[in-house]
Scaffold this motif. Structure first.
Motif, PDB file in Angstrom:
ATOM      1  N   GLY A 189     -49.896  11.703  25.539  1.00 58.03           N
ATOM      2  CA  GLY A 189     -51.249  11.676  25.014  1.00 58.03           C
ATOM      3  C   GLY A 189     -51.409  12.302  23.647  1.00 58.03           C
ATOM      4  N   GLU A 190     -50.307  12.677  22.997  1.00 54.74           N
ATOM      5  CA  GLU A 190     -50.415  13.396  21.737  1.00 54.74           C
ATOM      6  C   GLU A 190     -50.208  12.524  20.502  1.00 54.74           C
ATOM      7  N   GLN A 191     -49.435  11.460  20.636  1.00 57.75           N
ATOM      8  CA  GLN A 191     -49.072  10.674  19.469  1.00 57.75           C
ATOM      9  C   GLN A 191     -49.675   9.277  19.530  1.00 57.75           C
ATOM     10  N   ASN A 192     -50.357   8.865  18.447  1.00 58.39           N
ATOM     11  CA  ASN A 192     -50.857   7.503  18.366  1.00 58.39           C
ATOM     12  C   ASN A 192     -49.698   6.545  18.130  1.00 58.39           C
ATOM     13  N   VAL A 193     -49.822   5.340  18.674  1.00 60.57           N
ATOM     14  CA  VAL A 193     -48.803   4.318  18.447  1.00 60.57           C
ATOM     15  C   VAL A 193     -49.493   2.985  18.221  1.00 60.57           C
ATOM     16  N   LEU A 194     -49.061   2.282  17.181  1.00 57.41           N
ATOM     17  CA  LEU A 194     -49.546   0.945  16.882  1.00 57.41           C
ATOM     18  C   LEU A 194     -48.446  -0.041  17.233  1.00 57.41           C
ATOM     19  N   ALA A 195     -48.723  -0.967  18.153  1.00 55.97           N
ATOM     20  CA  ALA A 195     -47.743  -1.967  18.569  1.00 55.97           C
ATOM     21  C   ALA A 195     -48.132  -3.325  18.002  1.00 55.97           C
ATOM     22  N   LEU A 196     -47.216  -3.946  17.271  1.00 55.72           N
ATOM     23  CA  LEU A 196     -47.467  -5.237  16.640  1.00 55.72           C
ATOM     24  C   LEU A 196     -46.443  -6.263  17.098  1.00 55.72           C
ATOM     25  N   VAL A 222     -48.432 -10.784  13.200  1.00 52.93           N
ATOM     26  CA  VAL A 222     -47.890 -11.164  11.887  1.00 52.93           C
ATOM     27  C   VAL A 222     -46.877 -12.289  12.055  1.00 52.93           C
ATOM     28  N   LEU A 223     -46.982 -13.300  11.205  1.00 50.87           N
ATOM     29  CA  LEU A 223     -46.005 -14.386  11.126  1.00 50.87           C
ATOM     30  C   LEU A 223     -45.109 -14.144   9.926  1.00 50.87           C
ATOM     31  N   VAL A 224     -43.808 -14.178  10.125  1.00 49.85           N
ATOM     32  CA  VAL A 224     -42.861 -14.046   9.023  1.00 49.85           C
ATOM     33  C   VAL A 224     -42.151 -15.385   8.865  1.00 49.85           C
ATOM     34  N   LEU A 225     -42.469 -16.086   7.797  1.00 51.87           N
ATOM     35  CA  LEU A 225     -41.872 -17.392   7.515  1.00 51.87           C
ATOM     36  C   LEU A 225     -40.651 -17.176   6.632  1.00 51.87           C
ATOM     37  N   VAL A 226     -39.512 -17.704   7.041  1.00 51.81           N
ATOM     38  CA  VAL A 226     -38.248 -17.447   6.362  1.00 51.81           C
ATOM     39  C   VAL A 226     -37.693 -18.755   5.794  1.00 51.81           C
ATOM     40  N   VAL A 227     -37.406 -18.743   4.489  1.00 49.97           N
ATOM     41  CA  VAL A 227     -36.878 -19.923   3.800  1.00 49.97           C
ATOM     42  C   VAL A 227     -35.725 -19.487   2.901  1.00 49.97           C
ATOM     43  N   ARG A 228     -34.650 -20.254   2.892  1.00 44.86           N
ATOM     44  CA  ARG A 228     -33.531 -19.976   1.980  1.00 44.86           C
ATOM     45  C   ARG A 228     -33.847 -20.487   0.590  1.00 44.86           C
ATOM     46  N   ALA A 229     -33.471 -19.705  -0.412  1.00 40.53           N
ATOM     47  CA  ALA A 229     -33.747 -20.098  -1.800  1.00 40.53           C
ATOM     48  C   ALA A 229     -33.015 -21.369  -2.189  1.00 40.53           C
ATOM     49  N   ASP A 230     -31.870 -21.633  -1.557  1.00 42.37           N
ATOM     50  CA  ASP A 230     -31.059 -22.796  -1.934  1.00 42.37           C
ATOM     51  C   ASP A 230     -31.129 -23.922  -0.910  1.00 42.37           C
ATOM     52  N   MET A 231     -32.037 -23.825   0.066  1.00 45.04           N
ATOM     53  CA  MET A 231     -32.193 -24.880   1.064  1.00 45.04           C
ATOM     54  C   MET A 231     -33.678 -25.113   1.311  1.00 45.04           C
ATOM     55  N   ARG A 236     -44.832  -4.099   4.029  1.00 44.77           N
ATOM     56  CA  ARG A 236     -45.652  -5.270   3.681  1.00 44.77           C
ATOM     57  C   ARG A 236     -46.302  -5.847   4.935  1.00 44.77           C
ATOM     58  N   LEU A 237     -45.542  -5.893   6.000  1.00 44.87           N
ATOM     59  CA  LEU A 237     -46.043  -6.398   7.282  1.00 44.87           C
ATOM     60  C   LEU A 237     -47.175  -5.518   7.802  1.00 44.87           C
ATOM     61  N   LEU A 238     -46.978  -4.204   7.741  1.00 47.77           N
ATOM     62  CA  LEU A 238     -47.991  -3.268   8.235  1.00 47.77           C
ATOM     63  C   LEU A 238     -49.268  -3.370   7.409  1.00 47.77           C
ATOM     64  N   ASN A 239     -49.140  -3.472   6.093  1.00 47.97           N
ATOM     65  CA  ASN A 239     -50.316  -3.589   5.231  1.00 47.97           C
ATOM     66  C   ASN A 239     -51.091  -4.875   5.508  1.00 47.97           C
ATOM     67  N   HIS A 256     -57.302  -5.875  10.322  1.00 51.25           N
ATOM     68  CA  HIS A 256     -57.759  -4.940  11.343  1.00 51.25           C
ATOM     69  C   HIS A 256     -56.905  -5.041  12.607  1.00 51.25           C
ATOM     70  N   HIS A 257     -55.630  -5.376  12.403  1.00 51.26           N
ATOM     71  CA  HIS A 257     -54.643  -5.476  13.484  1.00 51.26           C
ATOM     72  C   HIS A 257     -55.073  -6.458  14.571  1.00 51.26           C
ATOM     73  N   SER A 258     -55.802  -7.492  14.161  1.00 53.60           N
ATOM     74  CA  SER A 258     -56.147  -8.554  15.107  1.00 53.60           C
ATOM     75  C   SER A 258     -54.953  -9.490  15.275  1.00 53.60           C
ATOM     76  N   ALA A 259     -54.951 -10.252  16.356  1.00 46.62           N
ATOM     77  CA  ALA A 259     -53.809 -11.111  16.675  1.00 46.62           C
ATOM     78  C   ALA A 259     -54.234 -12.572  16.737  1.00 46.62           C
ATOM     79  N   LEU A 260     -53.309 -13.443  16.344  1.00 44.49           N
ATOM     80  CA  LEU A 260     -53.497 -14.875  16.493  1.00 44.49           C
ATOM     81  C   LEU A 260     -53.261 -15.279  17.940  1.00 44.49           C
ATOM     82  N   THR A 261     -54.047 -16.228  18.424  1.00 45.71           N
ATOM     83  CA  THR A 261     -53.857 -16.739  19.769  1.00 45.71           C
ATOM     84  C   THR A 261     -53.024 -18.014  19.722  1.00 45.71           C
ATOM     85  N   VAL A 262     -52.016 -18.072  20.561  1.00 45.43           N
ATOM     86  CA  VAL A 262     -51.153 -19.244  20.608  1.00 45.43           C
ATOM     87  C   VAL A 262     -51.899 -20.395  21.299  1.00 45.43           C
TER      88      VAL A 262
END
Length: 232
Positions: A27-34, A121-130, A211-214, A220-226
């Motif tokens: 009960g002492e430490q706050n935790v943010l789960a993403l 958070v969505l992390v979209l990953v693309v190769r610079a050469d593909m 960057r992800l946390l910001n 406001h740490h809201s989430a997308l619904t699938v």
């Protein structure tokens, strides 16, 4: 830091329903789960970005036979970063639950089962050469609807190819393909460039996490619904 490895199991959530803010058992430490979802084509560096985010080497990388990625199932890894940031003057932990997906495209029901609280958070990953994953944006919108842009950031891997071509990141984005330039303009989390060095996950992990946390804080740490009703 504590690490929990998970595979595709229905409703598996080792952190209970911490979807946003919670407290440790004492009960002492706050935790943010993403919840973080990695999306990208084969050989894009998706799993390496996942390793950078969790600060480890648990996601399998570089395994490919005849150009076909061997990532065939959803893999979920969780890591807690103690006292990672301050909120309202108090130290807070950051728990990241990072979901890696097959390159073909994630199954909506699988994403929902592993992230029942939604995706922060969505992390979209693309190769610079593909640039062969031209349907990435279409797939993301099918999965989450138009709100995905507010929750997305773009990571361009193998950026060492830019140096070889004598290009700065800003020059690359103006000269790249139309679909990638449009994608970079739409994601509200901005664009990160990472090189293909052997140690880049450990070097670049903190900037990408920040960057992800910001980005999540701006939402406001809201989430997308699938959208589980869609068929792909």
């Amino acid at each position: 830091m504590s690490l929990v490895t998970e595979h595709h199991r229905h409703g598996n959530n080792p952190f209970g329903i911490l979807g946003k803010w919670g407290r440790h058992d004492d009960g002492e430490q706050n935790v943010l789960a993403l919840n973080v979802l990695l999306l990208g084509g084969r050989q894009s560096g998706r799993s390496s970005v996942g390793n950078a985010l969790i600060g480890g080497e648990e996601f399998q990388t570089g395994t490919c036979i005849f150009g076909v990625s061997m990532t065939t199932e959803h893999q979920l890894l969780s890591r807690n970063f103690p006292r990672y940031f301050r909120r309202k003057g108090a130290e807070s932990d950051l728990t990241l639950r990072v979901l890696d997906t097959p390159p073909s495209f994630p199954r909506p029901k699988s994403v929902h089962e592993l992230c029942p609280e939604g995706v922060h958070v969505l992390v979209l990953v693309v190769r610079a050469d593909m640039h062969d994953n031209t349907h990435l944006e279409e797939h993301v919108e099918t999965l989450f609807g138009p709100e995905w842009r507010r929750h997305a950031l773009l990571v361009i891997t193998h950026a060492d190819h830019l140096k070889e071509a004598g290009l700065q990141p800003s020059d690359y984005l103006t000269q790249t393909t139309d679909w990638l330039r449009a994608l970079a303009a739409k994601v509200e989390g901005g664009v990160s460039f990472v090189e293909n060095s052997c140690d880049w996950p450990s070097v670049r992990g903190r900037p990408i996490r920040d960057r992800l946390l910001n980005l999540s804080a701006r939402n406001h740490h809201s989430a997308l619904t699938v959208r589980t009703e869609v068929s792909l």
